[in-house]
Design a protein around this motif. Structure first.
Motif, short mmCIF file in Angstrom:
data_model
loop_
_atom_site.label_atom_id
_atom_site.label_comp_id
_atom_site.label_asym_id
_atom_site.label_seq_id
_atom_site.Cartn_x
_atom_site.Cartn_y
_atom_site.Cartn_z
N VAL A 70 0.85 -1.19 0.00
CA VAL A 70 0.00 0.00 0.00
C VAL A 70 0.88 1.24 0.00
O VAL A 70 1.80 1.37 0.83
N LEU A 71 0.63 2.15 -0.92
CA LEU A 71 1.34 3.43 -0.93
C LEU A 71 0.70 4.31 0.14
O LEU A 71 -0.46 4.68 0.03
N ILE A 72 1.46 4.64 1.19
CA ILE A 72 0.88 5.34 2.34
C ILE A 72 1.16 6.83 2.33
O ILE A 72 0.72 7.55 3.23
N ASP A 73 1.90 7.30 1.33
CA ASP A 73 2.10 8.74 1.18
C ASP A 73 2.43 9.02 -0.28
O ASP A 73 2.81 8.12 -1.02
N ASP A 74 2.26 10.28 -0.69
CA ASP A 74 2.67 10.64 -2.04
C ASP A 74 4.15 10.34 -2.20
O ASP A 74 4.94 10.52 -1.26
N TYR A 75 4.51 9.92 -3.40
CA TYR A 75 5.88 9.39 -3.55
C TYR A 75 6.37 9.56 -4.98
O TYR A 75 5.61 9.42 -5.95
N VAL A 76 7.68 9.89 -5.09
CA VAL A 76 8.36 9.96 -6.38
C VAL A 76 9.35 8.80 -6.46
O VAL A 76 10.27 8.70 -5.64
N MET A 77 9.18 7.93 -7.44
CA MET A 77 10.12 6.83 -7.60
C MET A 77 11.49 7.36 -8.03
O MET A 77 11.60 8.34 -8.76
N GLY A 86 1.64 -12.18 -8.35
CA GLY A 86 0.91 -12.49 -7.12
C GLY A 86 0.86 -11.37 -6.13
O GLY A 86 0.20 -11.48 -5.09
N VAL A 87 1.54 -10.24 -6.40
CA VAL A 87 1.57 -9.10 -5.50
C VAL A 87 0.63 -8.02 -6.04
O VAL A 87 0.56 -7.78 -7.24
N LEU A 88 -0.11 -7.37 -5.14
CA LEU A 88 -0.97 -6.25 -5.49
C LEU A 88 -0.36 -4.97 -4.95
O LEU A 88 -0.05 -4.88 -3.76
N LEU A 89 -0.19 -3.97 -5.82
CA LEU A 89 0.19 -2.63 -5.39
C LEU A 89 -1.08 -1.79 -5.38
O LEU A 89 -1.71 -1.57 -6.42
N LEU A 90 -1.47 -1.32 -4.19
CA LEU A 90 -2.68 -0.53 -4.03
C LEU A 90 -2.31 0.93 -3.87
O LEU A 90 -1.59 1.31 -2.93
N LEU A 91 -2.82 1.76 -4.78
CA LEU A 91 -2.74 3.21 -4.62
C LEU A 91 -4.10 3.64 -4.09
O LEU A 91 -5.09 3.69 -4.84
N PRO A 92 -4.20 3.93 -2.79
CA PRO A 92 -5.51 4.09 -2.15
C PRO A 92 -6.19 5.40 -2.49
O PRO A 92 -5.55 6.38 -2.91
N CYS A 93 -7.50 5.42 -2.28
CA CYS A 93 -8.30 6.61 -2.54
C CYS A 93 -8.90 7.20 -1.27
O CYS A 93 -9.60 8.21 -1.32
N ARG A 119 -4.09 10.39 -3.24
CA ARG A 119 -2.73 9.84 -3.25
C ARG A 119 -2.14 9.92 -4.65
O ARG A 119 -2.84 9.67 -5.63
N THR A 120 -0.84 10.29 -4.73
CA THR A 120 -0.16 10.43 -6.01
C THR A 120 1.14 9.64 -6.01
O THR A 120 1.96 9.76 -5.09
#
Length: 465
Positions: A70-77, A86-93, A119-120
């Motif tokens: 889960v992305l828990i804050d805005d983030y720049v890769m 088998g992994v889920l990346l969730l960008l929450p709303c 979230r961005t």
């Protein structure tokens, strides 16, 4: 040519879940807001369960099959990364977002939902996120009321600012219910799937749809036919360039409200076995969106067929499959097509509404086979209807034949064809029909079975200026 169209296409009730399909609203946040994005290391960026990580890349590297990052804050890769199989990346709303709800879809809106960027994730130039598992760009969508309401983003939503690349590999899924914007590219490899929000515009209500279809019984018995009950739709919440390779899929997430409940379906748009567009072997498709002009361009290289799509919907508690092959499928006029180097065939009947443009380039042949009907509307005068649900006034639709390209008409065809080189670019078979072709448009306020206006079109062939 005079084409008097009376069209009553509806939009909002459970019939819609059945009848939704092809291309999403326009993002109101189309520019990157890097000042609001935290740099890696300022705070935990992602989590797996109760464990937090300083960077998204670190969390993705640590994740194993069955886990959700889960992305828990805005983030720049800052470097390349991969979402493992088998992994889920969730960008929450929203806070405490669980991703997919019990319906199997993204969260539903309420009458008090407020559209808000939550979230961005930013993927800069020269950075690639590879997807072998799945990504959900989540959003609250839908408005719980019948009638002329677009079921698009209505509450909190996530967004990807894409300047680099997202590559979805065989078996991978990019599921976008929010927005993906920017000058980067999403690439779907063979065996991959990309989903985007499919928004039906100017829905006039489920009762109108049933009227167009001849009533509830005909719908349930699958004895439906023209006219198709919707003609305006968007599927471009992914504003970035999308490349779909042969064997990959592009699917619309459809949500409509009717019968005091939300109705859901997935509508295959591009798929080699079940899609409106089926790419030839080794062919590929480039989909772009011009937000200023609010137009989609679909460029195909290597050949394809324009076909039918079958989707499953729930109607009155009955799960039913529906195919667009029973209709002359309408193409919204804010879409244009480019056909390059290959053979292109209409395996289903289609009507291109005013505003639509199809350009056939060098070394490409477009065929209308015997038994199929293709119409390019030169005029569309819609009836007054609910709210602002009338089809907009747009320029005549047409085909432009460039270079040595060819239009081969063996079935029924009506509309404007512009030949860049020679009138010989158009081949008309001995049994082809090019005049007095019917296209049904109807008034959804009329409660009689199959209310329709019969239209007539003439074939126009003219040299391009």
């Amino acid at each position: 040519m005079q084409n008097k169209h009376k069209l009553a296409l509806a939009a909002g009730c459970l019939v819609l879940a059945a009848l939704c399909f092809i291309a999403a609203g326009v993002s109101e946040d189309s520019d990157f807001d890097n000042d609001a994005v935290l740099a890696a290391g300022d705070a935990p960026a992602a989590s797996i369960g109760d464990v937090t990580y300083a960077s998204l890349e670190e969390a993705l590297n640590a994740a194993v099959s069955g886990q959700t990052v889960v992305l828990i804050d805005d983030y720049v890769m800052t470097s390349n990364a991969a979402v493992k199989a088998g992994v889920l990346l969730l960008l929450p709303c929203m806070d405490n977002d669980v991703g997919y709800t019990s319906t199997g879809y993204n969260p539903d809106g309420t009458t008090s939902s407020v559209k808000t960027l939550y979230r961005t994730l930013t993927i800069p130039e020269n950075v690639t996120l590879t997807v072998e598992g799945s990504i959900l760009v989540n959003a609250v969508t839908g408005y719980p009321a019948g009638g002329d309401f677009d079921q698009d983003v209505r509450g909190g939503y996530a967004q990807i600012n894409l300047a680099g690349n997202i590559v979805v590999e065989n078996g991978g899924l990019l599921d976008n219910c929010g927005y993906i914007i920017g000058a980067g590219q999403v690439t779907a490899k063979s065996g991959a799937e990309v989903r985007d929000l499919f928004v039906i515009e100017s829905w006039r209500g489920g009762t109108h749809a049933l009227n167009l279809m001849g009533g509830r019984l005909n719908v349930l018995l699958n004895k439906y036919g023209d006219p198709f009950p919707i003609n305006e739709y968007n599927c471009h919440n992914i504003e970035s360039t999308i490349k779909i390779e042969s064997g990959a899929s592009f699917t619309g997430n459809v949500k409509m409200y009717g019968g005091s409940t939300f109705n859901y379906t997935k509508y295959p748009q591009i798929n080699n076995t079940n899609g409106l567009i089926r790419l030839a072997d080794n062919a590929y498709l480039i989909k772009t969106y011009d937000s200023a002009a609010d137009r989609v361009k679909i460029a195909i290289y290597g050949g394809a067929t324009a076909d039918s799509s079958t989707l499953t919907f729930s109607f009155g508690g009955i799960s039913k499959a529906m195919t667009t092959s029973k209709f002359t499928y309408p193409i919204d006029g804010d879409i244009e097509f480019e056909l390059h180097n290959g053979n292109y065939t209409f395996n289903n009947s289609f009507k291109f509404l005013t505003g639509a443009v199809m350009t056939v380039f060098d070394d490409a042949t477009l065929t209308v086979p015997s038994g199929k009907k293709v119409i390019f509307y030169d005029e569309f005068n819609d009836i007054d209807n609910n709210g602002t649900s009338e089809y907009p006034q747009r320029d005549a639709a047409y085909i432009l034949l460039k270079g040595n390209s060819t239009l081969n008409i063996q079935g029924s065809f009506a509309g404007i064809v512009k030949c860049e080189t020679s009138l010989d670019q158009v081949i008309i078979g001995a049994n082809a029909v090019t005049t007095n072709i019917e296209s049904k448009e109807a008034n959804g306020y009329n409660n009689t079975s199959q209310p329709a206006v019969t239209l007539s079109f003439d074939l126009q062939v003219q040299l391009a200026a």
